[in-house]
Write a protein that holds these residues in place. Structure first.
Motif, short mmCIF file in Angstrom:
data_model
loop_
_atom_site.label_atom_id
_atom_site.label_comp_id
_atom_site.label_asym_id
_atom_site.label_seq_id
_atom_site.Cartn_x
_atom_site.Cartn_y
_atom_site.Cartn_z
N ALA A 21 0.81 -1.19 -0.05
CA ALA A 21 -0.20 -0.01 0.01
C ALA A 21 0.81 1.36 0.00
O ALA A 21 1.63 1.38 0.87
N GLY A 22 0.82 2.04 -1.00
CA GLY A 22 1.34 3.28 -1.16
C GLY A 22 3.04 3.30 -1.56
O GLY A 22 3.40 4.33 -1.72
N LYS A 23 3.44 1.87 -1.72
CA LYS A 23 4.68 1.98 -2.08
C LYS A 23 4.93 1.72 -3.69
O LYS A 23 4.16 1.17 -4.34
N PRO A 24 6.06 2.16 -4.16
CA PRO A 24 5.98 1.75 -5.57
C PRO A 24 6.14 0.43 -6.18
O PRO A 24 6.82 -0.36 -5.44
N MET A 25 5.13 0.09 -7.11
CA MET A 25 5.17 -1.29 -7.55
C MET A 25 6.43 -2.01 -7.93
O MET A 25 6.68 -3.15 -7.48
N GLY A 26 7.41 -1.32 -8.46
CA GLY A 26 8.67 -1.79 -8.86
C GLY A 26 9.44 -2.24 -7.76
O GLY A 26 10.07 -3.29 -7.90
N ARG A 27 9.39 -1.52 -6.88
CA ARG A 27 10.44 -1.64 -5.59
C ARG A 27 9.86 -2.82 -5.03
O ARG A 27 10.62 -3.73 -4.32
N VAL A 28 8.39 -2.85 -4.79
CA VAL A 28 7.93 -4.12 -4.10
C VAL A 28 8.11 -5.56 -4.95
O VAL A 28 8.62 -6.50 -4.36
N ALA A 29 7.83 -5.46 -6.31
CA ALA A 29 8.13 -6.55 -7.11
C ALA A 29 9.68 -7.04 -7.08
O ALA A 29 9.94 -8.18 -7.15
N ALA A 30 10.41 -6.00 -7.36
CA ALA A 30 11.93 -6.13 -7.08
C ALA A 30 12.50 -7.06 -5.62
O ALA A 30 13.19 -7.93 -5.61
N PRO A 97 -7.09 -7.10 -10.28
CA PRO A 97 -6.35 -6.32 -9.26
C PRO A 97 -4.99 -6.72 -9.17
O PRO A 97 -4.10 -5.71 -8.63
N THR A 98 -4.89 -8.25 -9.15
CA THR A 98 -3.29 -8.45 -8.80
C THR A 98 -2.41 -8.47 -9.94
O THR A 98 -1.54 -8.85 -9.85
N GLU A 99 -3.05 -8.49 -11.18
CA GLU A 99 -2.14 -8.86 -12.41
C GLU A 99 -1.21 -8.01 -12.63
O GLU A 99 -0.15 -8.56 -13.10
N PRO A 100 -1.31 -6.73 -12.43
CA PRO A 100 0.10 -5.92 -12.84
C PRO A 100 1.29 -6.14 -11.77
O PRO A 100 2.18 -6.04 -12.21
N MET A 101 0.87 -6.45 -10.53
CA MET A 101 1.87 -7.02 -9.49
C MET A 101 2.39 -8.39 -10.07
O MET A 101 3.52 -8.56 -9.84
N GLU A 102 1.52 -9.31 -10.27
CA GLU A 102 2.04 -10.49 -10.70
C GLU A 102 3.00 -10.37 -12.03
O GLU A 102 4.08 -11.32 -11.96
N ARG A 103 2.67 -9.74 -13.09
CA ARG A 103 3.42 -9.34 -14.16
C ARG A 103 4.79 -8.73 -13.79
O ARG A 103 5.81 -9.18 -14.44
N ALA A 104 4.80 -7.91 -12.83
CA ALA A 104 6.05 -7.34 -12.58
C ALA A 104 6.92 -8.21 -11.73
O ALA A 104 8.24 -8.26 -12.09
#
Length: 142
Positions: A21-30, A97-104
């Motif tokens: 929540a509120g964190k950059p998607m790329g940093r969470v995914a990395a 809602p979860t697909e962008p994070m899954e792809r990242a």
């Protein structure tokens, strides 16, 4: 000095939880890919499944910057002639809602059988609720 080989079955696997929540998607995914791959362990081996389990909650609330809500486009092909479908980040988030994070996260893991096994150890949830409380996941701060 001898090289120490640890078998996958003997590897101690931990559970971690990341609140996106509120964190950059790329940093969470990395961070999730780093842990799922096992690079945080001294016994890391690139050709073995040594990583830990990662639970990502609030995936739909992850932040994207630079107007990517309208500019970022996801593509997939239906398999039929002329079947290329394209959706913006915004539309994808509404429908799945979860697909962008899954792809990242999947894009940061190896391609092939091993990468699919690593991706199976990453659990992504749109909201704050998850069924993995019994595993007592340790929170990770970014």
């Amino acid at each position: 000095m001898e090289t120490i080989f640890v078998k996958e079955a003997e590897q101690a696997r931990k559970w971690y939880i990341i609140d996106a929540a509120g964190k950059p998607m790329g940093r969470v995914a990395a961070k999730a890919a780093y842990i799922a791959r096992g690079k945080n362990k001294p016994t890391f081996t690139k050709n073995q499944l040594m990583g830990d389990f990662v639970v990502i909650i609030n995936a739909e609330k992850a932040a994207v910057t630079g107007g990517k809500e309208q500019k970022k486009i996801y593509h997939h092909h239906t398999g039929f002639v002329g079947g290329l479908r394209s959706y913006t980040y915004e539309k994808t988030l509404e429908k799945h809602p979860t697909e962008p994070m899954e792809r990242a996260v999947a894009g940061m893991l190896p391609n092939g059988r091993l990468g699919r096994k690593m991706m199976a150890n990453v659990k992504i949830y749109a909201g704050a609720e998850h069924p993995h409380a019994a595993q007592n996941p340790q929170p990770i701060e970014l």
